[in-house]
Design a protein around this motif. Sequence first.
Motif, mmCIF file in Angstrom:
data_model
loop_
_atom_site.group_PDB
_atom_site.id
_atom_site.type_symbol
_atom_site.label_atom_id
_atom_site.label_comp_id
_atom_site.label_asym_id
_atom_site.label_seq_id
_atom_site.Cartn_x
_atom_site.Cartn_y
_atom_site.Cartn_z
ATOM 1 N N ASP A 189 0.825 -1.214 0.000
ATOM 2 C CA ASP A 189 0.000 0.000 0.000
ATOM 3 C C ASP A 189 0.856 1.260 0.000
ATOM 4 O O ASP A 189 0.573 2.219 -0.726
ATOM 5 C CB ASP A 189 -0.939 0.015 1.209
ATOM 6 N N LYS A 190 1.917 1.268 0.803
ATOM 7 C CA LYS A 190 2.811 2.437 0.835
ATOM 8 C C LYS A 190 3.491 2.636 -0.515
ATOM 9 O O LYS A 190 3.613 3.762 -0.998
ATOM 10 C CB LYS A 190 3.862 2.271 1.931
ATOM 11 N N ARG A 249 1.019 4.081 -2.998
ATOM 12 C CA ARG A 249 0.806 5.510 -2.757
ATOM 13 C C ARG A 249 1.962 6.343 -3.308
ATOM 14 O O ARG A 249 1.748 7.388 -3.926
ATOM 15 C CB ARG A 249 0.619 5.779 -1.267
ATOM 16 N N ARG A 250 3.196 5.865 -3.086
ATOM 17 C CA ARG A 250 4.366 6.600 -3.600
ATOM 18 C C ARG A 250 4.355 6.644 -5.119
ATOM 19 O O ARG A 250 4.612 7.683 -5.723
ATOM 20 C CB ARG A 250 5.664 5.953 -3.106
#
Length: 130
Positions: free
Chosen positions: A87-88, A91-92
């Motif tokens: 997920d991170k 997002r990036r």
Amino acid sequence: MTRFVGLDVSQKITAICVVNDTGRRLWRGQCPTSVACSRHSVPGAMQGMPFDRKAEALILHHSVVTLIVRPMLVAWRQVREEIAVFDKAIRRIGEAELCVPAARQHTDIGVLSALAYVSTVEDPGRVTVL
């Protein structure tokens, strides 16, 4: 002896069933799936505990079940950790892509949906928003 565990996960209750290789049921039980739904069905000390910790506590005294379910809970924890990392990263990537913010302006969607939209449409500028 080979054993199989089935989990029937719903929003409120997760049912657990352990059978042997002939299909004979060895153990059956259930535990609350979420904290909100478990308020009246678990001891006070367990309120607020994450699902995996409650499940471990509920199976603690069932040695056959513990041997089978505990490795599944370990795998479940690892998958949750990997999902958080994924997920991170998504997002990036979404924030770095110039076209994703443009796709998010027109509708109230998240980064993953915007990335899926952009990768499908290829050029969001071609799409007219009504």
